[in-house]
Scaffold this active site. Structure first.
Site, PDB file in Angstrom:
ATOM      1  N   TYR B 106       0.817  -1.222   0.000  1.00  0.00           N
ATOM      2  CA  TYR B 106       0.000   0.000   0.000  1.00  0.00           C
ATOM      3  C   TYR B 106       0.853   1.277   0.000  1.00  0.00           C
ATOM      4  O   TYR B 106       0.341   2.357   0.226  1.00  0.00           O
ATOM      5  CB  TYR B 106      -0.937   0.010   1.209  1.00  0.00           C
ATOM      6  CG  TYR B 106      -2.009  -1.071   1.166  1.00  0.00           C
ATOM      7  CD1 TYR B 106      -2.966  -1.098   0.147  1.00  0.00           C
ATOM      8  CD2 TYR B 106      -2.066  -2.064   2.137  1.00  0.00           C
ATOM      9  CE1 TYR B 106      -3.934  -2.086   0.096  1.00  0.00           C
ATOM     10  CE2 TYR B 106      -3.044  -3.060   2.096  1.00  0.00           C
ATOM     11  CZ  TYR B 106      -3.973  -3.067   1.079  1.00  0.00           C
ATOM     12  OH  TYR B 106      -4.936  -4.036   1.027  1.00  0.00           O
ATOM     13  N   ASP B 166      -1.881 -10.930   8.688  1.00  0.00           N
ATOM     14  CA  ASP B 166      -1.111 -12.074   8.206  1.00  0.00           C
ATOM     15  C   ASP B 166       0.383 -11.949   8.474  1.00  0.00           C
ATOM     16  O   ASP B 166       1.061 -12.957   8.610  1.00  0.00           O
ATOM     17  CB  ASP B 166      -1.388 -12.307   6.716  1.00  0.00           C
ATOM     18  CG  ASP B 166      -2.565 -13.258   6.536  1.00  0.00           C
ATOM     19  OD1 ASP B 166      -2.784 -14.100   7.430  1.00  0.00           O
ATOM     20  OD2 ASP B 166      -3.267 -13.164   5.514  1.00  0.00           O
ATOM     21  N   HIS B 409       4.738  -6.570  -3.924  1.00  0.00           N
ATOM     22  CA  HIS B 409       3.295  -6.769  -3.808  1.00  0.00           C
ATOM     23  C   HIS B 409       2.579  -5.472  -4.106  1.00  0.00           C
ATOM     24  O   HIS B 409       3.037  -4.400  -3.732  1.00  0.00           O
ATOM     25  CB  HIS B 409       2.897  -7.103  -2.357  1.00  0.00           C
ATOM     26  CG  HIS B 409       3.386  -8.403  -1.860  1.00  0.00           C
ATOM     27  ND1 HIS B 409       2.927  -9.606  -2.299  1.00  0.00           N
ATOM     28  CD2 HIS B 409       4.292  -8.688  -0.891  1.00  0.00           C
ATOM     29  CE1 HIS B 409       3.510 -10.579  -1.629  1.00  0.00           C
ATOM     30  NE2 HIS B 409       4.356 -10.058  -0.779  1.00  0.00           N
ATOM     31  N   TYR B 490     -11.434  -0.674   0.030  1.00  0.00           N
ATOM     32  CA  TYR B 490     -11.406  -0.317   1.460  1.00  0.00           C
ATOM     33  C   TYR B 490     -10.108   0.379   1.806  1.00  0.00           C
ATOM     34  O   TYR B 490     -10.005   1.024   2.856  1.00  0.00           O
ATOM     35  CB  TYR B 490     -11.628  -1.563   2.323  1.00  0.00           C
ATOM     36  CG  TYR B 490     -10.389  -2.242   2.875  1.00  0.00           C
ATOM     37  CD1 TYR B 490      -9.625  -3.099   2.105  1.00  0.00           C
ATOM     38  CD2 TYR B 490      -9.988  -2.040   4.201  1.00  0.00           C
ATOM     39  CE1 TYR B 490      -8.503  -3.718   2.608  1.00  0.00           C
ATOM     40  CE2 TYR B 490      -8.865  -2.659   4.714  1.00  0.00           C
ATOM     41  CZ  TYR B 490      -8.122  -3.500   3.915  1.00  0.00           C
ATOM     42  OH  TYR B 490      -7.005  -4.121   4.430  1.00  0.00           O
ATOM     43  N   ARG B 491      -9.138   0.303   0.905  1.00  0.00           N
ATOM     44  CA  ARG B 491      -7.789   0.787   1.194  1.00  0.00           C
ATOM     45  C   ARG B 491      -7.020   0.672  -0.109  1.00  0.00           C
ATOM     46  O   ARG B 491      -7.329  -0.157  -0.940  1.00  0.00           O
ATOM     47  CB  ARG B 491      -7.205  -0.191   2.224  1.00  0.00           C
ATOM     48  CG  ARG B 491      -5.896   0.151   2.878  1.00  0.00           C
ATOM     49  CD  ARG B 491      -5.656  -0.902   3.955  1.00  0.00           C
ATOM     50  NE  ARG B 491      -4.342  -0.801   4.566  1.00  0.00           N
ATOM     51  CZ  ARG B 491      -3.830  -1.739   5.352  1.00  0.00           C
ATOM     52  NH1 ARG B 491      -4.511  -2.830   5.620  1.00  0.00           N
ATOM     53  NH2 ARG B 491      -2.628  -1.583   5.894  1.00  0.00           N
TER      54      ARG B 491
HETATM   55  C1  LIG Z   1       1.918 -10.689   2.289  1.00  0.00           C
HETATM   56  C2  LIG Z   1       1.187  -9.588   2.979  1.00  0.00           C
HETATM   57  C3  LIG Z   1       0.143  -9.872   3.832  1.00  0.00           C
HETATM   58  C4  LIG Z   1      -0.552  -8.856   4.453  1.00  0.00           C
HETATM   59  N1  LIG Z   1      -1.585  -9.181   5.260  1.00  0.00           N
HETATM   60  C5  LIG Z   1      -2.313  -8.187   5.840  1.00  0.00           C
HETATM   61  C6  LIG Z   1      -3.432  -8.496   6.667  1.00  0.00           C
HETATM   62  O1  LIG Z   1      -3.743  -9.652   6.909  1.00  0.00           O
HETATM   63  N2  LIG Z   1      -4.140  -7.471   7.194  1.00  0.00           N
HETATM   64  C7  LIG Z   1      -3.791  -6.179   6.984  1.00  0.00           C
HETATM   65  O2  LIG Z   1      -4.444  -5.285   7.525  1.00  0.00           O
HETATM   66  N3  LIG Z   1      -2.750  -5.867   6.217  1.00  0.00           N
HETATM   67  C8  LIG Z   1      -1.996  -6.819   5.626  1.00  0.00           C
HETATM   68  N4  LIG Z   1      -0.911  -6.475   4.839  1.00  0.00           N
HETATM   69  C9  LIG Z   1      -0.633  -5.038   4.568  1.00  0.00           C
HETATM   70  C10 LIG Z   1       0.354  -4.373   5.555  1.00  0.00           C
HETATM   71  O3  LIG Z   1       1.568  -5.056   5.529  1.00  0.00           O
HETATM   72  C11 LIG Z   1      -0.132  -4.319   6.984  1.00  0.00           C
HETATM   73  O4  LIG Z   1      -1.391  -3.699   7.043  1.00  0.00           O
HETATM   74  C12 LIG Z   1       0.809  -3.570   7.933  1.00  0.00           C
HETATM   75  O5  LIG Z   1       0.458  -3.858   9.258  1.00  0.00           O
HETATM   76  C13 LIG Z   1       0.771  -2.042   7.746  1.00  0.00           C
HETATM   77  O6  LIG Z   1       2.008  -1.490   8.096  1.00  0.00           O
HETATM   78  P1  LIG Z   1       2.360  -0.935   9.548  1.00  0.00           P
HETATM   79  O7  LIG Z   1       1.631  -1.745  10.519  1.00  0.00           O
HETATM   80  O8  LIG Z   1       3.838  -0.870   9.678  1.00  0.00           O
HETATM   81  O9  LIG Z   1       1.740   0.499   9.547  1.00  0.00           O
HETATM   82  P2  LIG Z   1       2.380   1.888   9.145  1.00  0.00           P
HETATM   83  O10 LIG Z   1       3.058   1.726   7.831  1.00  0.00           O
HETATM   84  O11 LIG Z   1       3.173   2.420  10.244  1.00  0.00           O
HETATM   85  O12 LIG Z   1       1.062   2.748   9.010  1.00  0.00           O
HETATM   86  C14 LIG Z   1       0.190   2.648   7.938  1.00  0.00           C
HETATM   87  C15 LIG Z   1      -0.272   4.046   7.529  1.00  0.00           C
HETATM   88  O13 LIG Z   1      -1.093   4.588   8.558  1.00  0.00           O
HETATM   89  C16 LIG Z   1      -0.754   5.948   8.809  1.00  0.00           C
HETATM   90  N5  LIG Z   1      -0.230   6.032  10.173  1.00  0.00           N
HETATM   91  C17 LIG Z   1       0.530   5.115  10.795  1.00  0.00           C
HETATM   92  N6  LIG Z   1       0.807   5.488  12.037  1.00  0.00           N
HETATM   93  C18 LIG Z   1       0.201   6.676  12.231  1.00  0.00           C
HETATM   94  C19 LIG Z   1       0.120   7.545  13.342  1.00  0.00           C
HETATM   95  N7  LIG Z   1       0.697   7.232  14.498  1.00  0.00           N
HETATM   96  N8  LIG Z   1      -0.586   8.678  13.209  1.00  0.00           N
HETATM   97  C20 LIG Z   1      -1.199   8.968  12.050  1.00  0.00           C
HETATM   98  N9  LIG Z   1      -1.146   8.170  10.970  1.00  0.00           N
HETATM   99  C21 LIG Z   1      -0.448   7.036  11.052  1.00  0.00           C
HETATM  100  C22 LIG Z   1       0.265   6.363   7.806  1.00  0.00           C
HETATM  101  O14 LIG Z   1      -0.348   6.989   6.723  1.00  0.00           O
HETATM  102  C23 LIG Z   1       0.860   5.044   7.377  1.00  0.00           C
HETATM  103  O15 LIG Z   1       1.301   5.096   6.035  1.00  0.00           O
HETATM  104  C24 LIG Z   1      -0.188  -7.502   4.216  1.00  0.00           C
HETATM  105  C25 LIG Z   1       0.880  -7.224   3.388  1.00  0.00           C
HETATM  106  C26 LIG Z   1       1.568  -8.245   2.763  1.00  0.00           C
HETATM  107  C27 LIG Z   1       2.698  -7.892   1.863  1.00  0.00           C
END
Ligand SMILES: Cc1cc2nc3c(=O)[nH]c(=O)nc-3n(C[C@H](O)[C@H](O)[C@H](O)COP(=O)(O)OP(=O)(O)OC[C@H]3O[C@@H](n4cnc5c(N)ncnc54)[C@H](O)[C@@H]3O)c2cc1C
Ligand SMILES: Cc1cc2nc3c(=O)[nH]c(=O)nc-3n(C[C@H](O)[C@H](O)[C@H](O)COP(=O)(O)OP(=O)(O)OC[C@H]3O[C@@H](n4cnc5c(N)ncnc54)[C@H](O)[C@@H]3O)c2cc1C
Lengths: 547, 547
Positions: B106, B166, B409, B490-491
């Site tokens: 994303y 995941d 991805h 949704y995203r």
């Molecule tokens: C193989 C694979 C499987 C995956 N499976 C899933 C799954 O099962 N479910 C799912 O939800 N996702 C999934 N993902 C997507 C993603 O990897 C996850 O959602 C991941 O947890 C998001 O990154 P993060 O937790 O580091 O969040 P971050 O990258 O830190 O945050 C995401 C976004 O939220 C905003 N943000 C973050 N923190 C703050 C803050 N403190 N204040 C304001 N805005 C903020 C920012 O815009 C940021 O870009 C998957 C990805 C892959 C490649």
């Protein structure tokens, strides 16, 4: 309930002269029809629940003429709501939308600003726009009551339930907007809504959730009642308990009917209250409790009989514990302290197993007794819980109104964690306050999981000015007492909304400043429900309106 | 994954000259420490999941140097976040907060505006502020990953579960803010949060929910992690998928551990997809499905083996159905079409009964087979579902990255109602689009009740410019195709946020105008994450930034 003749002339919207107002009214009558704009200059009648007034707060805890509107307007469509909003902006007239206006105990149909114009949406906008059996959902207009929605589903023969609050005459939409609660697994009404249509304070029309995606060929998106969010910020919440928009349509999820079994437990000792709460906590958190159960003090066994207080008690002042005990002895559940009313869902075998877990949790508390509906007479309150907890709208709790002559309700509704010591702390403050101001304490705790909505129903005689003064003083004191310990109300009567809002004052009123920023951005002319939930638009702020 | 040398000089924040920027950087270094402000002028490294860059999008689907920041800043406290925000307002520099930045698929850690300053909150703010065993809740800072929270709970020996997506390396807070999903009964992460602390774009600090009531003697309110609302508007939602605030603390509800049983069903025919969905609908609505199950196409059985596509397929272009069939035959579940991965919770007896209901629902679909973990080898994916669905963070899905060399991805994630014909319509568009642009289709449907998150994972070779161009074209086309039928995502990845936001355009972009009104009120200088989720502040709006 009686009605005193009006002492004062009909109220005008603040800042408007009589002639300004009559010009404005003429203007509006031309736009939406003369019969849909009614000046509030007749005698005020309190009526009763099913014939409630939309002119003032029927359960007036200040003077009857205090919380009144200048006029009631009946829009017949979303377009007419938009017209009224544009009109209000033009004439700088505060408008106060209600769906049904049966917000009894919290201000009824009254506007926060005396002389505001009430927008009674429900009278002409009461269509059930859709019931989708496949998706188990519906879409309603403001005037759809629980009774009406229930009937429609019965007529269609759909195996679906709605979730009702204790009184079924409210608006499905209005109750959810005020974040009301019911008692099935879908008891958090706002959490179970899906999609809204809203007229903004500038007259623009907005759709939330997937409603923001147009469906093919002018239809609604096929996903509107399936998914709550859209892309980007999840905005629906800001339209609950606020004055940021007028909701003209709202979707809700329905439940599939299920086998169910209601029951109650009685406990022997008042002092076991914190132990009961401790026993409830894991049950509630783990989802063992199938619904939103209620924990009620035994005194409520008396008032739901529908009998007068005077049958149990002589003279002035609140009932003593001894009197309550004596009276309770004669009632089906007998002498006890607290009563837990629950319902488990599922087939007989699984309900049996769930009940085993609940019984085990309460087994350490001495004197606990378990009751099924077949153990009590047909007119016992447990049979009412069977209905409410399986989605049948009823009016049983109106029986409370027999407690006193000219009875009015006023609710004090703090949130307590489901934790013995916290719940006890709040309970103690409530008991002490009621004692000080001379009221019977009527506690109902609606157990929603990690927290309980503690609903204390202050019943007062509307014809007794001193009782009313004391009821207000009690509420004011309890709000402050609770706030000192870090507890706050989930909802409150119009009169206390400023005070309650101020208690949410962390960071030098950071939350209020945030809400005001949004308010001013959306409603620069400050026309929509000024003061609702303590949020005043710039035009009113700091000019003596806050209570 | 390789890294091409940078072709262009380091990016500057838009509108700032090199000397403006170096003055600003000097200013910030003085305020929060020189070591906490790092200019992004070194070679960009894509790294891998556990050593992910915070300088750019590691899974770049445009040029690697396109979505880059000018600098990364590491605040160590809420006060320092406030300082950075005030600094950004002073210098008009766009800042982009991330918690961990593992938002792979994303946009990763990249800011929407090239040259923006990334605020990497997680590096220094990663405390688990509280785990409350009684309330089954926790309060975390941005840098707390699922792994860390899991470990803490294990160390304390608490019988509680977390809900994981995941991949377990993400931020509990960041994932929830982006409205991510997991797979236990608490799989809707945002719905299971309770309380936030937020730095607003003007530097003010806000607490939501019951956190807005100060506790006694300077403590936090005892109700903060128990009840989600405060009095007045329910505002938390506007901080998800938005650019209205920086979340510095967030509370979450934990689950009580439960006995559980994971399983899968395989179905024989691709064409049975709508029938499978129809069978799922009542199960999902009635809560028979204990968790958020997944329905995956059999092709995913191949990629989770962690083997290269080339072991199954020769030459260019997507795999044929015949190749998939041939390869699947050799795998534990054999030749099939769709695989439903579920988990039921409760004691053995009740799980048995629930499984009976699920089996009955699928029994009409010919060729359906039921599998338990003991039926498949220890390395089969079903064992991974056992873990994820019982709150154990893992990294199994990284195995997908072996499919292609330099694999990246990119997710296409529309919402479909749990209704056969709608799901089929979306599936057909996705299949057709992938075929047109030459990609393998990897469908996973996360079944959340009335709707399913359809997650199509487009796997591409980051070293292949043509594949990247095609991946972008595919996404753009699918977004529009779905929108025409009333379906939306949704995203989405940063690159498509403007386009997706525009599809939510009912009422001539009423939702966007609403979001912009809020944005301008809260962030008049437009410094916070301009463009995130398609929301541009006034200063940027209509000046060519929209994609
Ligand atoms: C193989 C694979 C499987 C995956 N499976 C899933 C799954 O099962 N479910 C799912 O939800 N996702 C999934 N993902 C997507 C993603 O990897 C996850 O959602 C991941 O947890 C998001 O990154 P993060 O937790 O580091 O969040 P971050 O990258 O830190 O945050 C995401 C976004 O939220 C905003 N943000 C973050 N923190 C703050 C803050 N403190 N204040 C304001 N805005 C903020 C920012 O815009 C940021 O870009 C998957 C990805 C892959 C490649
Ligand atoms: C004995 C007794 C028992 C009760 N039990 C319960 C209970 O179990 N659960 C419970 O929740 N309540 C209960 N109540 C309180 C109250 O009666 C109900 O909540 C009732 O449903 C609210 O009134 P209403 O539905 O007519 O809403 P309305 O009065 O129409 O609306 C309530 C408020 O919401 C706002 N509003 C309404 N419609 C709109 C709109 N379309 N756009 C914008 N704002 C709008 C207005 O500010 C309005 O004042 C009880 C009251 C009594 C006396």
């Amino acid at each position: 309930p009686h009605s005193a003749p009006r002492q004062r002339p009909a109220r005008l919207p603040p800042g408007l002269s009589e002639s300004d107002f009559s010009t404005a009214v003429k203007d509006l009558r031309q736009s939406i029809g003369a019969e849909n704009v009614v000046i509030n200059d007749q005698p005020l009648k309190d009526g009763w629940y099913l014939e409630h007034p939309n002119t003032h707060d029927a359960f007036h805890v200040v003077e009857q003429e205090e919380l009144v509107c200048s006029a009631v307007v009946y829009p017949g469509s979303t377009e007419e709501v938009q017209k009224v909003v544009r009109w209000a902006n033009k004439h700088l007239i505060p408008i106060y939308p209600i769906s049904i206006g049966r917000n009894v105990g919290y201000g009824g149909a009254a506007p926060r600003v005396p002389g505001g114009v009430v927008l009674d949406l429900g009278k002409r906008m009461h269509s059930i726009l859709n019931v989708d059996g496949e998706n188990a959902s519906c879409m309603v207009e403001p005037g759809v009551t629980y009774f009406k929605l229930y009937e429609e589903i019965q007529n269609r023969g759909l195996p679906l339930w709605i979730d009702c609050p204790d009184l079924g005459g409210g608006s499905v939409l209005g109750n959810a907007i005020d974040r009301g609660v019911g008692y099935t697994p879908a008891g958090d009404h706002f959490a179970n809504h899906c999609g809204m249509e809203i007229v903004l304070p500038n007259g623009e029309l907005l759709r939330t959730g997937m409603g923001a995606i147009p469906g093919p060929d002018g239809t609604d998106s096929p996903v509107w009642q399936s998914f709550q969010n859209s892309f980007g910020p999840k905005i629906d919440g800001v339209f609950s308990q606020s004055n940021f928009g007028i909701v003209t349509k709202m979707g809700f999820w329905l439940l599939h009917e299920m086998p169910h079994r209601s029951y109650c437990f009685t406990f022997a000792q008042d002092e076991d209250f914190p132990r009961i709460v401790e026993a409830i906590r894991p049950l509630a958190q783990k989802g063992v409790l199938g619904n939103i159960p209620q924990l009620r003090h035994v005194v409520q066994e008396l008032n739901v009989t529908g009998r007068r207080k005077s049958t149990f008690h002589d003279g002035e002042g609140p009932m003593t514990r001894e009197e309550i005990r004596r009276a309770a002895k004669e009632l089906p559940l007998g002498d006890c302290s607290w009563v837990f009313y629950g319902t488990q869902y599922g087939d007989a075998q699984s309900v049996e197993r769930q009940l085993g877990v609940v019984k085990a949790a309460f087994s350490d508390i001495e004197g606990t007794k378990f009751w099924l509906p077949e153990d009590v007479p047909q007119d016992h309150y447990l049979h009412s819980r069977v209905q409410v907890n399986s989605g049948v709208p009823i009016l049983r709790e109106l029986d409370w109104l027999n407690w006193l002559p000219n009875a009015g309700h006023l609710f004090f509704s703090p949130i307590t964690p489901t934790r013995g010591k916290d719940a006890q702390k709040i309970h103690d403050m409530i008991v002490a306050g009621h004692k000080k101001y001379g009221f019977d304490v009527f506690p109902t705790l609606c157990i929603a999981g990690r927290e309980m909505h503690y609903i204390a129903n202050v019943i007062f005689d509307r014809a007794d000015a001193d009782q009313k003064r004391r009821a207000v003083a009690l509420l004011r004191e309890l709000v402050d007492d609770c706030a000192k310990e870090g507890f706050g109300e989930y909802r409150t009567h119009l009169l206390f909304q400023d005070q309650v809002a101020r208690t949410y004052g962390w960071g030098d009123q950071a939350l209020m400043r945030f809400n005001e920023t949004i308010k001013d951005a959306l409603d620069p002319n400050g026309i929509l429900a000024p003061g609702r939930c303590g949020i005043w638009p710039k035009r009113f702020r700091g000019r003596g309106w806050e209570l």
